[in-house]
Write an enzyme that holds these catalytic residues in place. Structure first.
Site, mmCIF file in Angstrom:
data_model
loop_
_atom_site.group_PDB
_atom_site.id
_atom_site.type_symbol
_atom_site.label_atom_id
_atom_site.label_comp_id
_atom_site.label_asym_id
_atom_site.label_seq_id
_atom_site.Cartn_x
_atom_site.Cartn_y
_atom_site.Cartn_z
ATOM 1 N N LYS A 1 -67.643 -8.024 32.293
ATOM 2 C CA LYS A 1 -68.488 -8.427 33.410
ATOM 3 C C LYS A 1 -67.618 -8.802 34.606
ATOM 4 O O LYS A 1 -66.482 -9.256 34.433
ATOM 5 C CB LYS A 1 -69.392 -9.587 33.006
ATOM 6 C CG LYS A 1 -68.729 -10.959 33.052
ATOM 7 C CD LYS A 1 -69.761 -12.065 32.909
ATOM 8 C CE LYS A 1 -69.128 -13.424 33.182
ATOM 9 N NZ LYS A 1 -69.167 -13.827 34.582
ATOM 10 N N LYS B 1 -65.399 -14.531 38.107
ATOM 11 C CA LYS B 1 -64.480 -15.283 38.967
ATOM 12 C C LYS B 1 -63.155 -15.467 38.262
ATOM 13 O O LYS B 1 -62.101 -15.406 38.888
ATOM 14 C CB LYS B 1 -65.059 -16.661 39.286
ATOM 15 C CG LYS B 1 -66.275 -16.644 40.175
ATOM 16 C CD LYS B 1 -66.588 -18.086 40.611
ATOM 17 C CE LYS B 1 -68.081 -18.288 40.750
ATOM 18 N NZ LYS B 1 -68.636 -19.179 39.717
ATOM 19 N N LYS C 1 -62.570 -17.599 26.720
ATOM 20 C CA LYS C 1 -61.748 -18.299 27.716
ATOM 21 C C LYS C 1 -60.574 -19.025 27.071
ATOM 22 O O LYS C 1 -59.477 -19.049 27.614
ATOM 23 C CB LYS C 1 -62.606 -19.287 28.531
ATOM 24 C CG LYS C 1 -63.542 -18.584 29.525
ATOM 25 C CD LYS C 1 -64.205 -19.565 30.482
ATOM 26 C CE LYS C 1 -65.165 -18.823 31.414
ATOM 27 N NZ LYS C 1 -65.840 -19.702 32.376
HETATM 28 P P1 ATP Z 1 -66.275 -17.885 35.500
HETATM 29 O O1 ATP Z 1 -65.565 -16.602 35.227
HETATM 30 O O2 ATP Z 1 -65.381 -18.971 36.072
HETATM 31 O O3 ATP Z 1 -67.116 -18.366 34.345
HETATM 32 P P2 ATP Z 1 -68.546 -16.637 36.701
HETATM 33 O O4 ATP Z 1 -68.243 -15.479 37.558
HETATM 34 O O5 ATP Z 1 -69.035 -16.370 35.312
HETATM 35 O O6 ATP Z 1 -67.276 -17.571 36.710
HETATM 36 P P3 ATP Z 1 -70.406 -18.834 36.899
HETATM 37 O O7 ATP Z 1 -70.398 -19.872 37.971
HETATM 38 O O8 ATP Z 1 -69.898 -19.189 35.545
HETATM 39 O O9 ATP Z 1 -69.612 -17.561 37.465
HETATM 40 O O10 ATP Z 1 -71.885 -18.275 36.724
HETATM 41 C C1 ATP Z 1 -72.916 -18.469 37.688
HETATM 42 C C2 ATP Z 1 -74.099 -17.574 37.368
HETATM 43 O O11 ATP Z 1 -73.764 -16.202 37.625
HETATM 44 C C3 ATP Z 1 -74.536 -17.619 35.891
HETATM 45 O O12 ATP Z 1 -75.948 -17.610 35.846
HETATM 46 C C4 ATP Z 1 -73.988 -16.344 35.310
HETATM 47 O O13 ATP Z 1 -74.748 -15.891 34.204
HETATM 48 C C5 ATP Z 1 -74.112 -15.400 36.498
HETATM 49 N N1 ATP Z 1 -73.150 -14.297 36.417
HETATM 50 C C6 ATP Z 1 -71.802 -14.423 36.399
HETATM 51 N N2 ATP Z 1 -71.213 -13.224 36.355
HETATM 52 C C7 ATP Z 1 -72.215 -12.296 36.340
HETATM 53 C C8 ATP Z 1 -72.237 -10.876 36.305
HETATM 54 N N3 ATP Z 1 -71.110 -10.175 36.272
HETATM 55 N N4 ATP Z 1 -73.434 -10.246 36.307
HETATM 56 C C9 ATP Z 1 -74.588 -10.964 36.347
HETATM 57 N N5 ATP Z 1 -74.637 -12.311 36.390
HETATM 58 C C10 ATP Z 1 -73.467 -12.986 36.388
HETATM 59 MG MG MG Z 2 -69.180 -18.006 33.926
#
Ligand code: ATP
Ligand code: MG
Length: 332
Positions: free
Chosen positions: A195, A198, A112
């Site tokens: 992956k 967000k 990041k």
């Molecule tokens: P950011 O990119 O801002 O970090 P994010 O999409 O990773 O957002 P988070 O709120 O950080 O979302 O993560 C919330 C939960 O979702 C965590 O347990 C994370 O491991 C899970 N998670 C996030 N993206 C994935 C994915 N692509 N596949 C499976 N689990 C995910």
């Molecule tokens: Mg995350």
């Protein structure tokens, strides 16, 4: 009962399919087997810039999505992280237990911050895994249900819990990550090497649970696959197709083997069409439930206030014990 804790950031207008399949969906059954603590982690959200009004809205939407996904405030403790000041307080102690080099090795921080550049990267983003350590240890969690990308942070939590315990005496439960292999990493629809995320996915690569179902169906139909024709689960040779099979299987409850059989001799187009259908069937009633919760913000806020009270009862005990262990003079 054993404890679980997990959290999710209110950093978008909706959770995506990776959040749901990798994390939130696993949270639901723990409500019956464990003492479960789930939170919307707004302290984590401000490690990158946020608009205040939008952050407040997204925090409510996040809570509504968690309820719509099957959390029940009577069977778990659902709260907003900033409502429980002990998170920030314990985080300070944990910052003082964490090596600088140890924190610098966290791959999410490296990814990041590389994207933002050093001048725009905050110290908050750097210590965010340590706040996560505090989040988990405050509740003496035995298990932490998360996606694969969070494994390193739970490992850090284990290391620091052990370090604290051996320095100051048994204080914290050493938690284990709970990661469901099949859905631990849902990949981006346009770039199966990353992956779904967000912050990192493009709009076409991410399926948001609150998007118009027609838009999501279209994104699935234009997902990147490969030049072959065979519908087969193979994460190395066919990451895009495998991702679609994973999504179908998780939402429909059909095994991957059964899907491979069903699509034998048929093309990717047929698979995509069916994944889109399965998805629309899931998100349509989900969205209706979310709207129901958002229609009554006062009730939603009351649910979160009750959750914060329940959480504080546990968190304040752990913090008091920690302060005592490190040698802070108690106020009289
Ligand atoms: P950011 O990119 O801002 O970090 P994010 O999409 O990773 O957002 P988070 O709120 O950080 O979302 O993560 C919330 C939960 O979702 C965590 O347990 C994370 O491991 C899970 N998670 C996030 N993206 C994935 C994915 N692509 N596949 C499976 N689990 C995910
Ligand atoms: Mg995350």
């Amino acid at each position: 009962r054993p404890r679980v804790l997990s959290g999710i950031q209110p950093t978008a207008d909706s959770f995506h399919l990776g959040n749901y399949l990798g994390a939130i969906r696993q949270w639901v059954p723990f409500q019956d087997s464990h003492d479960a603590f789930y939170m919307v982690v707004d302290l984590h959200a401000i490690t990158v810039p946020q608009d205040p009004k939008q952050l407040r809205e997204r925090t409510r939407i996040s809570a509504a999505e968690l309820l719509a996904a099957g959390l029940d405030a009577d069977r778990c403790t659902l709260f907003v992280q900033s409502h429980v000041p002990e998170h920030a307080q314990l985080a300070w102690v944990m910052n003082c237990m964490t090596g600088f080099g140890e924190a610098a090795r966290m791959t999410q921080f490296k990814d990041k911050s590389a994207k933002q550049g050093t001048d725009r990267t905050t110290v908050g983003l750097f210590t965010y895994p340590v706040l996560q350590v505090a989040d988990i240890l405050l509740y003496q969690a035995d298990a932490v249900p998360v996606g694969e990308d969070q494994r390193q942070h739970v490992e850090l939590t284990r290391d620091i819990a052990q370090r604290f315990n051996s320095t100051f005496g048994e204080t914290f439960t050493v938690p284990k990550p709970f990661i469901v292999k099949e859905t631990a990493k849902i990949v981006d629809l346009q770039d199966p090497t990353i992956k779904m995320s967000k912050s990192a996915s493009t709009p076409k690569g991410i399926v948001n649970l609150l998007d118009d179902p027609k838009t999501s169906a279209k994104k699935i139909r234009s997902a990147v696959t490969d030049t072959g024709t065979e519908v087969r689960f193979d994460e190395v040779e066919k990451p895009g197709v495998s991702n679609l099979l994973t999504i179908h299987s998780a939402l429909s409850g059909t095994s991957i083997a059964a899907l491979e059989e069903r699509f034998a001799g048929r093309g990717y187009g047929d698979l995509k069409k069916e994944v889109a259908e399965v998805l629309v069937e899931f998100v349509t009633p989900f969205q209706q439930r979310v709207r129901g919760y958002l229609d009554d913000p006062a009730e939603l806020d009351a649910v979160l206030a009750r959750g914060a009270d329940k959480a504080r009862a546990v968190a304040s005990r752990t913090l008091a014990e920690t302060y005592d262990r490190v040698g802070f003079l108690p106020p009289v």
